[in-house]
Design a protein around this motif. Structure first.
Motif, PDB file in Angstrom:
ATOM      1  N   GLY A  34       0.817  -1.211   0.000  1.00  0.00           N
ATOM      2  CA  GLY A  34       0.000   0.000   0.000  1.00  0.00           C
ATOM      3  C   GLY A  34       0.847   1.256   0.000  1.00  0.00           C
ATOM      4  N   LEU A  35       1.914   1.257   0.769  1.00  0.00           N
ATOM      5  CA  LEU A  35       2.811   2.417   0.813  1.00  0.00           C
ATOM      6  C   LEU A  35       3.454   2.664  -0.550  1.00  0.00           C
ATOM      7  CD1 LEU A  35       4.220   4.645   2.379  1.00  0.00           C
ATOM      8  CD2 LEU A  35       5.856   2.942   3.205  1.00  0.00           C
ATOM      9  N   VAL A  46      -6.295   0.838  -2.358  1.00  0.00           N
ATOM     10  CA  VAL A  46      -6.868  -0.268  -1.598  1.00  0.00           C
ATOM     11  C   VAL A  46      -6.400  -1.587  -2.212  1.00  0.00           C
ATOM     12  CG1 VAL A  46      -8.870   1.053  -0.832  1.00  0.00           C
ATOM     13  CG2 VAL A  46      -9.000  -0.235  -2.969  1.00  0.00           C
ATOM     14  N   THR A  47      -6.407  -2.610  -1.406  1.00  0.00           N
ATOM     15  CA  THR A  47      -5.981  -3.927  -1.860  1.00  0.00           C
ATOM     16  C   THR A  47      -7.115  -4.609  -2.608  1.00  0.00           C
ATOM     17  OG1 THR A  47      -4.595  -4.081   0.103  1.00  0.00           O
ATOM     18  CG2 THR A  47      -4.985  -6.130  -1.124  1.00  0.00           C
ATOM     19  N   ALA A 107      -6.110   2.337  -7.139  1.00  0.00           N
ATOM     20  CA  ALA A 107      -6.135   3.735  -6.719  1.00  0.00           C
ATOM     21  C   ALA A 107      -7.584   4.198  -6.710  1.00  0.00           C
ATOM     22  CB  ALA A 107      -5.311   4.587  -7.682  1.00  0.00           C
ATOM     23  N   VAL A 108      -7.975   4.901  -5.635  1.00  0.00           N
ATOM     24  CA  VAL A 108      -9.362   5.332  -5.495  1.00  0.00           C
ATOM     25  C   VAL A 108      -9.444   6.780  -5.013  1.00  0.00           C
ATOM     26  CG1 VAL A 108     -10.268   3.004  -5.064  1.00  0.00           C
ATOM     27  CG2 VAL A 108      -9.531   4.424  -3.144  1.00  0.00           C
ATOM     28  N   GLY A 112     -14.111   6.450  -2.896  1.00  0.00           N
ATOM     29  CA  GLY A 112     -13.901   5.035  -3.163  1.00  0.00           C
ATOM     30  C   GLY A 112     -14.035   4.621  -4.616  1.00  0.00           C
ATOM     31  N   ARG A 113     -14.090   5.583  -5.524  1.00  0.00           N
ATOM     32  CA  ARG A 113     -14.193   5.251  -6.952  1.00  0.00           C
ATOM     33  C   ARG A 113     -12.794   5.119  -7.555  1.00  0.00           C
ATOM     34  NH1 ARG A 113     -18.303   8.809  -5.971  1.00  0.00           N
ATOM     35  NH2 ARG A 113     -20.388   8.102  -6.523  1.00  0.00           N
ATOM     36  N   PRO A 114     -12.589   4.116  -8.414  1.00  0.00           N
ATOM     37  CA  PRO A 114     -11.271   3.961  -9.044  1.00  0.00           C
ATOM     38  C   PRO A 114     -10.868   5.211  -9.821  1.00  0.00           C
ATOM     39  CG  PRO A 114     -12.604   2.006  -9.397  1.00  0.00           C
ATOM     40  CD  PRO A 114     -13.511   3.044  -8.797  1.00  0.00           C
ATOM     41  N   VAL A 115      -9.592   5.520  -9.772  1.00  0.00           N
ATOM     42  CA  VAL A 115      -9.055   6.698 -10.440  1.00  0.00           C
ATOM     43  C   VAL A 115      -7.802   6.293 -11.218  1.00  0.00           C
ATOM     44  CG1 VAL A 115      -7.698   7.415  -8.424  1.00  0.00           C
ATOM     45  CG2 VAL A 115      -8.375   9.107 -10.105  1.00  0.00           C
TER      46      VAL A 115
END
Length: 155
Positions: A34-35, A46-47, A107-108, A112-115
């Protein structure tokens, strides 16, 4: 992009056999991945999944665990991050590779939407990074093929 986490394993990390829980190592892999993903994308990640986790040897209480995470490949909104785990016996100085994991991070936005993720720039002479990217693409293709086989109509 890289990230390194270093943790000293204590009694609270032990299972009933006196060794470090595999789940503890998995959690640390998730944190390191995550880092690295956030460092690359500069947004929350997020995973989405852990493609593979191998345990080559146990980790003992009292050892120092180092997790080296590297972004292997980037797609539109997701990244694959490889994590190499080593353990060091502080009394002997012995260091050994104990685990490897491959995680897919997404990436969100704050909602919480994907970006979209910035592309991964790899130098022409960085053959190791090129190899990691090729292998990540094979793992991604296999994941997508498996998903299609289990859910042929997208259900």
């Amino acid at each position: 992009m890289h990230a390194t986490l270093v943790e000293w394993m204590g009694p609270e990390d032990a299972n009933n056999g006196g060794f470090v829980h595999g789940g503890t190592i998995m959690k640390l892999c998730d944190e390191a991945a995550g880092l690295a993903a956030v460092r690359h994308s500069r947004v929350r990640c997020v995973t989405a999944g852990m493609d593979r986790m191998t345990f080559n040897s146990r980790v003992d209480v009292g050892e120092v665990v180092t997790l080296q995470a590297t972004v292997n490949a980037v797609w539109r909104t997701s990244l694959e991050v490889g994590v190499k785990v080593t353990a060091e016996n502080l009394q002997t100085g012995e260091t050994r590779h104990t685990s490897t994991a491959y995680l897919t991070m997404v990436a969100v936005t704050a909602e919480g939407r994907p970006v979209q993720v910035p592309p991964l720039e790899i130098a022409d002479d960085d053959v190791q990074a090129q190899r990691r990217q090729r292998e990540a693409q094979v793992r991604r293709t296999n994941r997508l093929d498996e998903r299609a086989a289990f859910h042929p109509e997208g259900s």
